[in-house]
Every structure is written in C-alpha cells, then in structure tokens.
Design a protein around this motif. Structure first.
Motif, PDB file in Angstrom:
ATOM      1  N   THR A 110       0.809  -1.220   0.000  1.00 11.09           N
ATOM      2  CA  THR A 110       0.000   0.000   0.000  1.00 11.09           C
ATOM      3  C   THR A 110       0.840   1.268   0.000  1.00 11.09           C
ATOM      4  OG1 THR A 110      -0.121   0.004   2.419  1.00 11.09           O
ATOM      5  CG2 THR A 110      -1.914  -1.102   1.217  1.00 11.09           C
ATOM      6  N   GLY A 111       2.132   1.133   0.283  1.00 12.82           N
ATOM      7  CA  GLY A 111       2.992   2.316   0.353  1.00 12.82           C
ATOM      8  C   GLY A 111       2.695   3.152   1.585  1.00 12.82           C
ATOM      9  N   ALA A 112       2.134   2.547   2.602  1.00 11.76           N
ATOM     10  CA  ALA A 112       1.763   3.262   3.824  1.00 11.76           C
ATOM     11  C   ALA A 112       3.015   3.738   4.551  1.00 11.76           C
ATOM     12  CB  ALA A 112       0.949   2.354   4.732  1.00 11.76           C
ATOM     13  N   SER A 113       2.922   4.951   5.098  1.00 12.59           N
ATOM     14  CA  SER A 113       4.077   5.497   5.806  1.00 12.59           C
ATOM     15  C   SER A 113       3.690   6.237   7.078  1.00 12.59           C
ATOM     16  CB  SER A 113       4.853   6.440   4.885  1.00 12.59           C
ATOM     17  OG  SER A 113       4.019   7.513   4.485  1.00 12.59           O
ATOM     18  N   ARG A 114       2.401   6.476   7.273  1.00  9.90           N
ATOM     19  CA  ARG A 114       1.944   7.241   8.444  1.00  9.90           C
ATOM     20  C   ARG A 114       0.833   6.468   9.145  1.00  9.90           C
ATOM     21  NH1 ARG A 114       1.414  11.173   4.231  1.00  9.90           N
ATOM     22  NH2 ARG A 114      -0.779  10.684   4.388  1.00  9.90           N
ATOM     23  N   ALA A 115       0.577   6.837  10.371  1.00 10.93           N
ATOM     24  CA  ALA A 115      -0.495   6.217  11.140  1.00 10.93           C
ATOM     25  C   ALA A 115      -1.849   6.434  10.459  1.00 10.93           C
ATOM     26  CB  ALA A 115      -0.519   6.768  12.563  1.00 10.93           C
ATOM     27  N   SER A 116      -1.984   7.520   9.724  1.00 13.37           N
ATOM     28  CA  SER A 116      -3.241   7.799   9.029  1.00 13.37           C
ATOM     29  C   SER A 116      -3.488   6.832   7.871  1.00 13.37           C
ATOM     30  CB  SER A 116      -3.264   9.243   8.522  1.00 13.37           C
ATOM     31  OG  SER A 116      -2.221   9.449   7.588  1.00 13.37           O
ATOM     32  N   ASP A 117      -2.466   6.065   7.492  1.00 11.76           N
ATOM     33  CA  ASP A 117      -2.592   5.074   6.419  1.00 11.76           C
ATOM     34  C   ASP A 117      -3.048   3.720   6.941  1.00 11.76           C
ATOM     35  OD1 ASP A 117      -1.702   6.920   4.531  1.00 11.76           O
ATOM     36  OD2 ASP A 117       0.404   6.349   4.798  1.00 11.76           O
ATOM     37  N   GLY A 131     -10.420 -14.760  10.095  1.00  7.81           N
ATOM     38  CA  GLY A 131     -10.600 -16.130  10.541  1.00  7.81           C
ATOM     39  C   GLY A 131      -9.308 -16.861  10.822  1.00  7.81           C
ATOM     40  N   LYS A 132      -8.198 -16.329  10.314  1.00 10.77           N
ATOM     41  CA  LYS A 132      -6.911 -16.989  10.514  1.00 10.77           C
ATOM     42  C   LYS A 132      -6.091 -16.316  11.602  1.00 10.77           C
ATOM     43  CE  LYS A 132      -6.691 -18.125   5.630  1.00 10.77           C
ATOM     44  NZ  LYS A 132      -6.055 -17.779   4.366  1.00 10.77           N
ATOM     45  N   ALA A 133      -6.415 -15.061  11.886  1.00 10.63           N
ATOM     46  CA  ALA A 133      -5.640 -14.305  12.860  1.00 10.63           C
ATOM     47  C   ALA A 133      -6.579 -13.445  13.691  1.00 10.63           C
ATOM     48  CB  ALA A 133      -4.619 -13.428  12.151  1.00 10.63           C
ATOM     49  N   ASP A 134      -6.157 -13.154  14.903  1.00 13.00           N
ATOM     50  CA  ASP A 134      -6.896 -12.243  15.768  1.00 13.00           C
ATOM     51  C   ASP A 134      -6.721 -10.839  15.193  1.00 13.00           C
ATOM     52  OD1 ASP A 134      -8.052 -10.789  17.796  1.00 13.00           O
ATOM     53  OD2 ASP A 134      -6.376 -11.061  19.195  1.00 13.00           O
ATOM     54  N   MET A 135      -7.808 -10.250  14.739  1.00  6.48           N
ATOM     55  CA  MET A 135      -7.707  -8.959  14.064  1.00  6.48           C
ATOM     56  C   MET A 135      -7.259  -7.852  15.021  1.00  6.48           C
ATOM     57  SD  MET A 135      -8.051  -9.791  11.020  1.00  6.48           S
ATOM     58  CE  MET A 135      -8.037  -8.233  10.160  1.00  6.48           C
ATOM     59  N   GLY A 136      -7.479  -8.014  16.310  1.00 15.04           N
ATOM     60  CA  GLY A 136      -6.951  -7.066  17.289  1.00 15.04           C
ATOM     61  C   GLY A 136      -5.435  -7.075  17.290  1.00 15.04           C
ATOM     62  N   GLU A 137      -4.858  -8.271  17.221  1.00 15.02           N
ATOM     63  CA  GLU A 137      -3.402  -8.412  17.156  1.00 15.02           C
ATOM     64  C   GLU A 137      -2.879  -7.838  15.837  1.00 15.02           C
ATOM     65  OE1 GLU A 137       0.536  -9.263  17.858  1.00 15.02           O
ATOM     66  OE2 GLU A 137      -1.133  -9.170  19.260  1.00 15.02           O
ATOM     67  N   VAL A 138      -3.590  -8.091  14.744  1.00 18.51           N
ATOM     68  CA  VAL A 138      -3.190  -7.545  13.444  1.00 18.51           C
ATOM     69  C   VAL A 138      -3.174  -6.023  13.521  1.00 18.51           C
ATOM     70  CG1 VAL A 138      -3.853  -7.309  11.016  1.00 18.51           C
ATOM     71  CG2 VAL A 138      -4.046  -9.535  12.151  1.00 18.51           C
ATOM     72  N   SER A 139      -4.210  -5.451  14.108  1.00 18.41           N
ATOM     73  CA  SER A 139      -4.309  -3.998  14.243  1.00 18.41           C
ATOM     74  C   SER A 139      -3.146  -3.439  15.068  1.00 18.41           C
ATOM     75  CB  SER A 139      -5.647  -3.645  14.889  1.00 18.41           C
ATOM     76  OG  SER A 139      -5.747  -2.267  15.099  1.00 18.41           O
ATOM     77  N   ARG A 140      -2.811  -4.111  16.168  1.00 19.06           N
ATOM     78  CA  ARG A 140      -1.692  -3.653  17.003  1.00 19.06           C
ATOM     79  C   ARG A 140      -0.384  -3.689  16.209  1.00 19.06           C
ATOM     80  NH1 ARG A 140      -4.855  -6.061  20.827  1.00 19.06           N
ATOM     81  NH2 ARG A 140      -4.042  -8.158  20.521  1.00 19.06           N
ATOM     82  N   GLN A 141      -0.190  -4.750  15.438  1.00 15.79           N
ATOM     83  CA  GLN A 141       1.055  -4.864  14.676  1.00 15.79           C
ATOM     84  C   GLN A 141       1.122  -3.824  13.552  1.00 15.79           C
ATOM     85  OE1 GLN A 141       2.716  -8.571  13.561  1.00 15.79           O
ATOM     86  NE2 GLN A 141       2.065  -9.632  15.418  1.00 15.79           N
ATOM     87  N   VAL A 142      -0.020  -3.537  12.927  1.00 17.19           N
ATOM     88  CA  VAL A 142      -0.040  -2.511  11.876  1.00 17.19           C
ATOM     89  C   VAL A 142       0.290  -1.162  12.493  1.00 17.19           C
ATOM     90  CG1 VAL A 142      -1.538  -1.221  10.284  1.00 17.19           C
ATOM     91  CG2 VAL A 142      -1.626  -3.722  10.342  1.00 17.19           C
ATOM     92  N   ARG A 143      -0.324  -0.863  13.639  1.00 23.13           N
ATOM     93  CA  ARG A 143      -0.063   0.410  14.325  1.00 23.13           C
ATOM     94  C   ARG A 143       1.424   0.528  14.668  1.00 23.13           C
ATOM     95  NH1 ARG A 143      -3.602  -0.184  18.133  1.00 23.13           N
ATOM     96  NH2 ARG A 143      -5.289   0.559  16.848  1.00 23.13           N
ATOM     97  N   ALA A 144       2.004  -0.567  15.189  1.00 27.29           N
ATOM     98  CA  ALA A 144       3.423  -0.542  15.548  1.00 27.29           C
ATOM     99  C   ALA A 144       4.303  -0.384  14.310  1.00 27.29           C
ATOM    100  CB  ALA A 144       3.790  -1.845  16.281  1.00 27.29           C
ATOM    101  N   ALA A 145       3.953  -1.059  13.224  1.00 26.24           N
ATOM    102  CA  ALA A 145       4.757  -0.957  12.001  1.00 26.24           C
ATOM    103  C   ALA A 145       4.709   0.448  11.431  1.00 26.24           C
ATOM    104  CB  ALA A 145       4.256  -1.959  10.961  1.00 26.24           C
ATOM    105  N   LEU A 146       3.523   1.072  11.491  1.00 23.76           N
ATOM    106  CA  LEU A 146       3.400   2.416  10.932  1.00 23.76           C
ATOM    107  C   LEU A 146       4.021   3.468  11.839  1.00 23.76           C
ATOM    108  CD1 LEU A 146      -0.158   2.283   9.356  1.00 23.76           C
ATOM    109  CD2 LEU A 146       2.059   2.100   8.212  1.00 23.76           C
ATOM    110  N   SER A 147       4.000   3.257  13.135  1.00 20.55           N
ATOM    111  CA  SER A 147       4.627   4.232  14.037  1.00 20.55           C
ATOM    112  C   SER A 147       6.149   4.132  13.918  1.00 20.55           C
ATOM    113  CB  SER A 147       4.184   4.011  15.479  1.00 20.55           C
ATOM    114  OG  SER A 147       4.673   2.784  15.967  1.00 20.55           O
ATOM    115  N   GLY A 148       6.657   2.951  13.581  1.00 25.64           N
ATOM    116  CA  GLY A 148       8.095   2.768  13.388  1.00 25.64           C
ATOM    117  C   GLY A 148       8.532   3.104  11.983  1.00 25.64           C
ATOM    118  N   ALA A 149       7.577   3.395  11.099  1.00 22.87           N
ATOM    119  CA  ALA A 149       7.893   3.659   9.685  1.00 22.87           C
ATOM    120  C   ALA A 149       8.206   5.116   9.425  1.00 22.87           C
ATOM    121  CB  ALA A 149       6.743   3.181   8.799  1.00 22.87           C
ATOM    122  N   GLY A 150       8.389   5.884  10.496  1.00 23.50           N
ATOM    123  CA  GLY A 150       8.788   7.290  10.292  1.00 23.50           C
ATOM    124  C   GLY A 150       7.662   8.277  10.458  1.00 23.50           C
ATOM    125  N   VAL A 151       6.797   8.047  11.435  1.00 26.43           N
ATOM    126  CA  VAL A 151       5.696   8.987  11.682  1.00 26.43           C
ATOM    127  C   VAL A 151       6.219  10.202  12.384  1.00 26.43           C
ATOM    128  CG1 VAL A 151       3.530   9.325  12.898  1.00 26.43           C
ATOM    129  CG2 VAL A 151       4.011   7.182  11.776  1.00 26.43           C
TER     130      VAL A 151
END
Length: 151
Positions: A110-117, A131-151
């Motif tokens: 997606t080319g995401a680089s900010r938390a707003s993405d 159905g394969k993953a806890d979406m809460g955990e997915v959300s936490r990991q996305v938030r962490a990846a985007l905050s570490g991506a240069g926000v």
C-alpha cells in the motif's frame, strides 16, 4: 469437502453417537448459517461460514464472562462446551511472526508510511487474514509498524 458439508457430516455423526450436547451446538451453527443465507439470499462459502462462527464464538465468550460474574457456572460451562465445538471449524490460527510478515507485505503493497494510512493497510489485510488471525493483534502490529515507519 467444504466446511458446510463437514459441519453437516459431524452433526449426523453426533446424532448417531448420541452426543446430544454436540448435536445441539452444531444445530445452532447450522441455524445461524441458514439464517445468513436466507437474509442475504446467497449460499455461503467457507470464508462466510468462518465469519458466522467468529461471531458466534464472540457471543459465547461474552456470555461466559457474564454467567461467571453472576455465579451461574452451569450456564458458563454449557457456553464453554459450545465454544469448544465451534472452535473445531475455525482455520488454524496464524503465529505472531506470520502476522508480522503479512503486515510488512501489506505496508509495502500500500505504500503506507503514516499512522493515518492504517485504514489502507487493514483493508488489504482483513480479507487475507479474517478467521486466521486475531484482528486485534493484526491492528496492534499494523499500528506498531506504521509508528516505526517514520511517523
């Protein structure tokens, strides 16, 4: 064998073996599936059935906590049994490492680089991981990846 066929076969087996509690839990699942099909005038595929099961599992877990808080252990035990039966039809859960790999791939895609993405990334991940993953955990990991991506 589709998930729907597997559920029906296991209900028949439970009926033959006299497992009334299991039969009843599977009947509740079949009723929920049929209700979704009638409401949407569609035939549900495996992914749709997994979504129905997830919803039922969430309801059961909420009921368990309420019953235990009210001191109604026999009702909580009945709900726990239904959770056990319904969980058999869920796909294997992904590990945290596998989720992290999927999150990184989606961030790159997606080319995401900010938390707003975050919405863009979650829109890509949800159909793949539902159905394969806890979406809460997915959300936490996305938030962490985007905050570490240069926000």
């Amino acid at each position: 064998m589709s998930l729907k066929e597997r559920i029906n076969e296991e209900m028949k087996a439970a009926m033959r073996n006299g497992e009334t509690a299991k039969r009843d839990a599977i009947r509740l699942l079949n009723a929920a599936i049929k209700q979704q099909e009638v409401d949407g005038r569609v035939t549900l595929g495996d992914a749709d059935i997994v979504a129905v099961i997830e919803k039922m599992l969430k309801q059961r877990r909420d009921s368990i906590s309420q019953y235990e808080a009210a001191g109604r252990q026999e009702l909580a035990d009945a709900e726990k049994f239904e959770v056990q039966v319904l969980s058999q039809y869920m796909p294997a859960r992904m590990s945290a490492e596998a989720i992290a790999v999927a999150v990184q791939a989606a961030v790159v895609e997606t080319g995401a680089s900010r938390a707003s993405d975050m919405g863009k990334v979650m829109a890509v991940l949800k159909p793949k991981l539902a159905g394969k993953a806890d979406m809460g955990e997915v959300s936490r990991q996305v938030r962490a990846a985007l905050s570490g991506a240069g926000v």
